[in-house]
Scaffold this active site. Sequence first.
Site, PDB file in Angstrom:
ATOM      1  CB  ALA A 250      -1.002   0.025   1.153  1.00  0.00           C
ATOM      2  CB  ALA A 251       4.414   2.034  -0.630  1.00  0.00           C
ATOM      3  N   GLY A 252       2.052   2.582  -2.588  1.00  0.00           N
ATOM      4  CA  GLY A 252       1.518   3.312  -3.736  1.00  0.00           C
ATOM      5  C   GLY A 252       0.191   3.982  -3.392  1.00  0.00           C
ATOM      6  CG  ASP A 253      -3.022   1.626  -2.313  1.00  0.00           C
ATOM      7  OD1 ASP A 253      -3.088   1.777  -3.552  1.00  0.00           O
ATOM      8  OD2 ASP A 253      -3.131   0.519  -1.752  1.00  0.00           O
TER       9      ASP A 253
END
Length: 310
Positions: A250-253
């Site tokens: 979820a780094a991208g989120d």
Amino acid sequence: MPHKIVVIGSLNMDLVGCAARIPVVGETITGHTYFSEPGGKGANQAYAAAKLGGRVSMLGRVGNDDFGRAMRANLQHAGCDVEGLLSVEGASGIALIFVADDGHNSIIIVPGANDRFSPEDVDAGARYLEGAAWVLLQLENPLPTVLAAAKAGRRAGARVILDPAPARAVPDEIFALADIITPNETEAAILAGLAPGALNPEQALEIARKLQERQARTVIVKLGEQGCLLVNQKSQLIPAPKVKAVDTTAAGDEFNAGLAVGLSEGLDLAAACQFANAAAALSVTKLGAQASAPTRAELDAFIHSYRRSL
Ligand code: ATP
Ligand code: RIB
């Protein structure tokens, strides 16, 4: 007051197993940690943006099961408006996530209710888009639904940020409807018809230009620990703060949530990317998807100490 952000997308219950490494095909290994928590790219973006102080509504579908109820409650807990979140007979989406000790992960998604979120559902929820400044989309719902959501966002006068994740082929029409697209390295390569792999900034720029030939306007390529490359008429590498990564799930989120919150507060694109990098870098220092999302106070303190260390 910050401008309104509407996330239209997926919700999954994440079932997470952590081990020294990710097993190879046919292999069984013993892990050391298990937990379950609300996830899904749409819900992660909504949750993270609300925790950062954004004014957020979420549209999507959960099943009428315990997972669906828990995911709804978690978003509400972060201050996200879930009035437009539908429940459908049957199972909620789930994600089976392996996390290795070096922070990398592998994910299988079983979409459940996310696959039954339809263009008609989006149109029926048009009232929730009234007054929205930014609409955030991802690719964990059927493509016709994502297209309908992009069109609904534009009709409402909002600007659209499309996270083309997970990687899949998409028509140029969807790029034309988005003001900003935010692929990671793998997604950028696949969208450009190339083999996935790590990218240096020069390769990322070449791919972003190819995507612009396919009608994408602003492209922000998320480059993991390198930060991100912001490409519109010009290009700018915006480095991420250095941290010890524990789990990049979820780094991208978190990045997209930070980007939207920064923009909704009036930051320009480069400053919003810096804010997004900081939010995402801080999130990778903790296990989990929504569980790793920082509060605004935590992020402000992190940015303050990072600036002092430069
Ligand atoms: P995921 O699919 O796991 O949610 P992603 O692959 O879409 O993530 P990444 O490019 O890995 O996205 O990371 C998104 C952003 O998170 C980066 O642009 C950067 O800001 C931040 N980030 C990721 N990994 C690190 C790291 N090791 N150190 C600092 N920042 C990081
Ligand atoms: O981006 C991370 C998310 O991808 C996880 O929460 C999982 O649900 C998958 O959708």
